[in-house]
Motif scaffolding. Sequence first.
Motif, PDB file in Angstrom:
ATOM      1  N   LEU A  13      46.295 -45.943 -23.882  1.00  0.00           N
ATOM      2  CA  LEU A  13      45.011 -45.407 -24.338  1.00  0.00           C
ATOM      3  C   LEU A  13      43.945 -46.480 -24.127  1.00  0.00           C
ATOM      4  N   HIS A  14      43.444 -46.572 -22.903  1.00  0.00           N
ATOM      5  CA  HIS A  14      42.464 -47.590 -22.518  1.00  0.00           C
ATOM      6  C   HIS A  14      41.040 -47.069 -22.760  1.00  0.00           C
ATOM      7  N   ALA A  15      40.055 -47.906 -22.520  1.00  0.00           N
ATOM      8  CA  ALA A  15      38.658 -47.600 -22.850  1.00  0.00           C
ATOM      9  C   ALA A  15      38.145 -46.329 -22.176  1.00  0.00           C
ATOM     10  N   ASN A  19      37.084 -42.970 -24.115  1.00  0.00           N
ATOM     11  CA  ASN A  19      35.737 -42.433 -23.968  1.00  0.00           C
ATOM     12  C   ASN A  19      35.773 -40.934 -23.662  1.00  0.00           C
ATOM     13  N   LYS A  20      36.672 -40.518 -22.788  1.00  0.00           N
ATOM     14  CA  LYS A  20      36.812 -39.101 -22.458  1.00  0.00           C
ATOM     15  C   LYS A  20      37.317 -38.305 -23.659  1.00  0.00           C
ATOM     16  N   LEU A  21      38.207 -38.910 -24.433  1.00  0.00           N
ATOM     17  CA  LEU A  21      38.727 -38.250 -25.623  1.00  0.00           C
ATOM     18  C   LEU A  21      37.604 -38.040 -26.647  1.00  0.00           C
ATOM     19  N   VAL A  22      36.745 -39.029 -26.812  1.00  0.00           N
ATOM     20  CA  VAL A  22      35.595 -38.908 -27.709  1.00  0.00           C
ATOM     21  C   VAL A  22      34.688 -37.780 -27.219  1.00  0.00           C
ATOM     22  N   TYR A  23      34.447 -37.725 -25.919  1.00  0.00           N
ATOM     23  CA  TYR A  23      33.589 -36.687 -25.344  1.00  0.00           C
ATOM     24  C   TYR A  23      34.133 -35.291 -25.661  1.00  0.00           C
ATOM     25  N   ILE A  24      35.419 -35.092 -25.456  1.00  0.00           N
ATOM     26  CA  ILE A  24      36.032 -33.795 -25.754  1.00  0.00           C
ATOM     27  C   ILE A  24      35.918 -33.489 -27.243  1.00  0.00           C
ATOM     28  N   SER A  25      36.202 -34.458 -28.068  1.00  0.00           N
ATOM     29  CA  SER A  25      36.183 -34.262 -29.522  1.00  0.00           C
ATOM     30  C   SER A  25      34.804 -33.884 -30.039  1.00  0.00           C
ATOM     31  N   THR A  26      33.756 -34.354 -29.380  1.00  0.00           N
ATOM     32  CA  THR A  26      32.406 -34.058 -29.842  1.00  0.00           C
ATOM     33  C   THR A  26      31.852 -32.760 -29.246  1.00  0.00           C
ATOM     34  N   VAL A  39      48.912 -44.884 -38.685  1.00  0.00           N
ATOM     35  CA  VAL A  39      47.482 -45.156 -38.797  1.00  0.00           C
ATOM     36  C   VAL A  39      46.746 -43.968 -38.183  1.00  0.00           C
ATOM     37  N   THR A  40      45.838 -43.374 -38.946  1.00  0.00           N
ATOM     38  CA  THR A  40      45.090 -42.217 -38.477  1.00  0.00           C
ATOM     39  C   THR A  40      43.621 -42.590 -38.325  1.00  0.00           C
ATOM     40  N   VAL A  41      43.054 -42.230 -37.158  1.00  0.00           N
ATOM     41  CA  VAL A  41      41.655 -42.555 -36.889  1.00  0.00           C
ATOM     42  C   VAL A  41      40.897 -41.315 -36.431  1.00  0.00           C
ATOM     43  N   ASP A  42      39.597 -41.385 -36.574  1.00  0.00           N
ATOM     44  CA  ASP A  42      38.700 -40.329 -36.116  1.00  0.00           C
ATOM     45  C   ASP A  42      38.609 -40.389 -34.590  1.00  0.00           C
ATOM     46  N   ALA A  43      38.913 -39.275 -33.931  1.00  0.00           N
ATOM     47  CA  ALA A  43      38.894 -39.246 -32.463  1.00  0.00           C
ATOM     48  C   ALA A  43      37.481 -39.197 -31.897  1.00  0.00           C
ATOM     49  N   LYS A  44      36.483 -39.168 -32.758  1.00  0.00           N
ATOM     50  CA  LYS A  44      35.100 -39.214 -32.299  1.00  0.00           C
ATOM     51  C   LYS A  44      34.561 -40.643 -32.299  1.00  0.00           C
ATOM     52  N   SER A  45      35.427 -41.610 -32.621  1.00  0.00           N
ATOM     53  CA  SER A  45      35.031 -43.019 -32.665  1.00  0.00           C
ATOM     54  C   SER A  45      35.827 -43.811 -31.636  1.00  0.00           C
ATOM     55  N   ILE A  46      35.151 -44.255 -30.585  1.00  0.00           N
ATOM     56  CA  ILE A  46      35.843 -44.989 -29.522  1.00  0.00           C
ATOM     57  C   ILE A  46      36.448 -46.289 -30.047  1.00  0.00           C
ATOM     58  N   LEU A  47      35.765 -46.969 -30.948  1.00  0.00           N
ATOM     59  CA  LEU A  47      36.304 -48.222 -31.482  1.00  0.00           C
ATOM     60  C   LEU A  47      37.580 -47.977 -32.287  1.00  0.00           C
ATOM     61  N   SER A  48      37.584 -46.893 -33.045  1.00  0.00           N
ATOM     62  CA  SER A  48      38.786 -46.552 -33.815  1.00  0.00           C
ATOM     63  C   SER A  48      39.950 -46.225 -32.890  1.00  0.00           C
ATOM     64  N   LEU A  49      39.676 -45.465 -31.846  1.00  0.00           N
ATOM     65  CA  LEU A  49      40.737 -45.120 -30.884  1.00  0.00           C
ATOM     66  C   LEU A  49      41.284 -46.374 -30.208  1.00  0.00           C
ATOM     67  N   MET A  50      40.399 -47.263 -29.791  1.00  0.00           N
ATOM     68  CA  MET A  50      40.823 -48.490 -29.111  1.00  0.00           C
ATOM     69  C   MET A  50      41.635 -49.384 -30.047  1.00  0.00           C
ATOM     70  N   SER A  51      41.317 -49.340 -31.344  1.00  0.00           N
ATOM     71  CA  SER A  51      42.029 -50.190 -32.302  1.00  0.00           C
ATOM     72  C   SER A  51      43.503 -49.801 -32.431  1.00  0.00           C
ATOM     73  N   LEU A  52      43.845 -48.583 -32.050  1.00  0.00           N
ATOM     74  CA  LEU A  52      45.248 -48.158 -32.107  1.00  0.00           C
ATOM     75  C   LEU A  52      46.115 -48.863 -31.065  1.00  0.00           C
ATOM     76  N   ALA A  53      45.520 -49.237 -29.932  1.00  0.00           N
ATOM     77  CA  ALA A  53      46.233 -49.935 -28.851  1.00  0.00           C
ATOM     78  C   ALA A  53      47.546 -49.238 -28.480  1.00  0.00           C
ATOM     79  N   VAL A  54      47.440 -47.959 -28.151  1.00  0.00           N
ATOM     80  CA  VAL A  54      48.630 -47.169 -27.826  1.00  0.00           C
ATOM     81  C   VAL A  54      49.040 -47.430 -26.380  1.00  0.00           C
ATOM     82  N   PRO A  55      50.264 -47.939 -26.149  1.00  0.00           N
ATOM     83  CA  PRO A  55      50.727 -48.181 -24.784  1.00  0.00           C
ATOM     84  C   PRO A  55      51.263 -46.904 -24.126  1.00  0.00           C
TER      85      PRO A  55
END
Length: 81
Positions: A13-15, A19-26, A39-55
């Motif tokens: 889950l790279h930048a 970004n595309k995931l945030v776009y879809i979510s909004t 850990v659950t994060v808001d998919a409308k927040s790119i920083l929150s998504l990036m903080s998950l560091a999902v490989p």
Amino acid sequence: MEKTITIKSTEGLHAQLANKLVYISTRYDVEVRLEYKNVTVDAKSILSLMSLAVPKGRNVKLIAEGKDAQKAIEEIEKLIG
């Protein structure tokens, strides 16, 4: 509505993907969250998504609530799954 999806991107889950995931979510009338390692994060927040560091190859839980939940989940699954 919930769905488990395996991240297929070679970089996880790279930048750009986040970004595309945030776009879809909004775009939809929906609240979308992504869960990884309890850990659950808001998919409308790119920083929150990036903080998950999902490989690559890891499962995430997509949680969507709202009238467009089904549409949002389908589009996000096409993007990351």
